[in-house]
Write a protein that holds these residues in place. Structure first.
Motif: not given
Ligand SMILES: [Zn+2]
Ligand SMILES: [Zn+2]
Length: 146
Positions: A92-97, A131-136
């Motif tokens: 799970v990406c904790d930033t965007c879900g 954290e997914c690459s988009d969010c990072s």
């Protein structure tokens, strides 16, 4: 390869009304972890008159049949996962879900002795957080902004 949800439902003799078929179609695929709200949004694109109540009731039925898994990740809205076999874990990406299936090569550790509290173990699920690459990328952009 998993059997598509719609085929599994059909094989069980489940009566596929137009509404149920649309919900099953929306849920089809890999790495699909939609909330009931997402399912409703997509279902209305295929069948404009489908009601929210019908979508919720259908998801409930699929879950009770064991053909869809209800996931509660992180206290976020429940997600519906059409991949019940083989059992898999989630990342799970904790930033965007964003949620990915983690399907291969990982066995959850077993429990022994007192940790089992006398229960027969039936399974375990691991939720990986990241954290997914988009969010990072987005976080990096923010840092660079003046
Ligand atoms: Zn993300
Ligand atoms: Zn999954």
């Amino acid at each position: 390869m998993h059997t598509p949800l719609i085929d599994r439902l059909r094989r069980r003799g489940y009566r596929l009304t137009a509404q149920r078929r649309v919900v099953a179609e929306v849920l089809e695929g890999d790495n699909v972890h939609l909330t009931a709200e997402d399912v409703h949004d997509r279902a209305t694109e295929l069948l404009p008159e489908i009601s929210r109540a019908t979508v919720y009731a259908t998801l409930q039925q699929f879950t009770e049949l064991g053909e869809v898994r209800e996931l509660a990740l992180d206290g976020r809205a429940k997600r519906y996962d059409p991949n019940v076999e083989p059992a898999h874990h989630h990342l799970v990406c904790d930033t965007c879900g964003l949620v990915f299936d983690v399907a291969h090569g990982i066995d959850a550790p077993g429990l022994s002795g007192a940790d089992r509290h006398g229960m027969e173990m039936q399974g375990a699920e691991i939720v990986y957080h990241g954290e997914c690459s988009d969010c990072s990328d987005r976080a990096d952009d923010d840092k660079m902004a003046p």
